[in-house]
Design an enzyme around this catalytic site. Structure first.
Site, short mmCIF file in Angstrom:
data_model
loop_
_atom_site.label_atom_id
_atom_site.label_comp_id
_atom_site.label_asym_id
_atom_site.label_seq_id
_atom_site.Cartn_x
_atom_site.Cartn_y
_atom_site.Cartn_z
N SER A 99 114.60 58.06 34.65
CA SER A 99 116.00 58.53 34.71
C SER A 99 116.85 57.58 35.55
O SER A 99 118.02 57.34 35.25
CB SER A 99 116.07 59.94 35.29
N ARG A 154 103.27 58.56 35.27
CA ARG A 154 103.49 57.30 34.55
C ARG A 154 102.57 56.21 35.07
O ARG A 154 101.91 55.51 34.32
CB ARG A 154 104.95 56.85 34.70
N LYS A 195 118.26 63.79 47.32
CA LYS A 195 118.76 63.07 46.15
C LYS A 195 120.14 63.59 45.78
O LYS A 195 120.34 64.81 45.73
CB LYS A 195 117.85 63.34 44.94
N HIS A 240 110.25 63.24 29.53
CA HIS A 240 110.19 64.66 29.91
C HIS A 240 109.89 65.52 28.69
O HIS A 240 109.06 66.43 28.73
CB HIS A 240 111.54 65.12 30.49
P1 ADP Z 1 111.73 64.13 40.20
O1 ADP Z 1 113.04 63.87 40.84
O2 ADP Z 1 111.06 65.37 40.68
O3 ADP Z 1 110.80 62.95 40.14
P2 ADP Z 1 112.24 63.67 37.42
O4 ADP Z 1 113.31 64.35 36.64
O5 ADP Z 1 112.39 62.21 37.65
O6 ADP Z 1 112.13 64.49 38.74
O7 ADP Z 1 110.83 63.92 36.76
C1 ADP Z 1 110.34 65.22 36.51
C2 ADP Z 1 108.89 65.13 36.06
O8 ADP Z 1 108.81 64.39 34.85
C3 ADP Z 1 107.97 64.40 37.03
O9 ADP Z 1 106.69 65.00 36.97
C4 ADP Z 1 107.90 63.01 36.48
O10 ADP Z 1 106.70 62.36 36.85
C5 ADP Z 1 107.94 63.30 35.01
N1 ADP Z 1 108.47 62.16 34.25
C6 ADP Z 1 109.56 61.43 34.53
N2 ADP Z 1 109.74 60.45 33.62
C7 ADP Z 1 108.70 60.56 32.75
C8 ADP Z 1 108.27 59.82 31.60
N3 ADP Z 1 108.94 58.75 31.18
N4 ADP Z 1 107.17 60.24 30.95
C9 ADP Z 1 106.50 61.33 31.41
N5 ADP Z 1 106.81 62.03 32.49
C10 ADP Z 1 107.90 61.67 33.15
#
Ligand code: ADP
Length: 153
Positions: free
Chosen positions: A129, A91, A42, A18
């Site tokens: 996450s 990703r 979620k 992120h």
């Molecule tokens: P959501 O529940 O909306 O998927 P996340 O917190 O998992 O929320 O992810 C928020 C954003 O960050 C999304 O666009 C996701 O694709 C991106 N993201 C999550 N992990 C990574 C990573 N390792 N590298 C780059 N972007 C990521």
């Protein structure tokens, strides 16, 4: 691309992936709002206050990054804050399939808001996450996956 971008997500917890997306996108926009969504499908491991605190620590050095939580449609959040872009990280192809549907539906609801995708750097593409939460539940060390500015979870 002058304007405000909203980077929506659960950030449960924030990861180096992120952090990297926001850092790389910052030169493209006037400001970025990291928007912590309360998603009805979620349940989160960490309370929103904690997730917000970690995001604020992560981006403390950038005066043009704000962290706000929301519990509405993302496009309504964008309208409320005058944002013309939604920023998302990609990703893998699995992310692409899911994300492209959301982006198209958001566009049908609000054509003036563009979704901008950034490809994850290879070194962060395995970081999820969900997996971090599993490691934490099982007593493992996640420090290499979370931003340096977040001292401990
Ligand atoms: P959501 O529940 O909306 O998927 P996340 O917190 O998992 O929320 O992810 C928020 C954003 O960050 C999304 O666009 C996701 O694709 C991106 N993201 C999550 N992990 C990574 C990573 N390792 N590298 C780059 N972007 C990521």
């Amino acid at each position: 691309m002058p304007g405000i971008a909203v980077f929506p997500g659960s950030f449960d917890p924030v990861t180096k992936g992120h952090e990297s997306i926001v850092e790389r996108a910052l030169p493209l926009f006037d400001s970025i709002i990291v928007a912590i969504g309360s998603n009805s499908t979620k349940t989160s491991m960490f309370p929103v206050e904690k997730r917000k605190q970690w995001l604020e620590q992560t981006f403390a050095k950038h005066s043009n990054v704000k962290v706000i939580d929301y519990a509405t449609l993302t496009i309504d959040f964008c309208r409320k804050h005058g944002a013309n872009y939604i920023l998302r990280g990609l990703r893998t192809v699995t992310d692409f399939e899911f994300e492209s549907n959301i982006a198209r539906m958001n566009r049908m609801m609000e054509p003036s808001i563009e979704t901008i995708f950034m490809l994850t750097l290879p070194e962060f593409s395995a970081i999820h996450s969900t997996i971090i939460r599993e490691i934490i539940k099982n007593g493992g060390d996640v420090s290499q996956f979370i931003p340096e500015a977040v001292k401990s979870l």
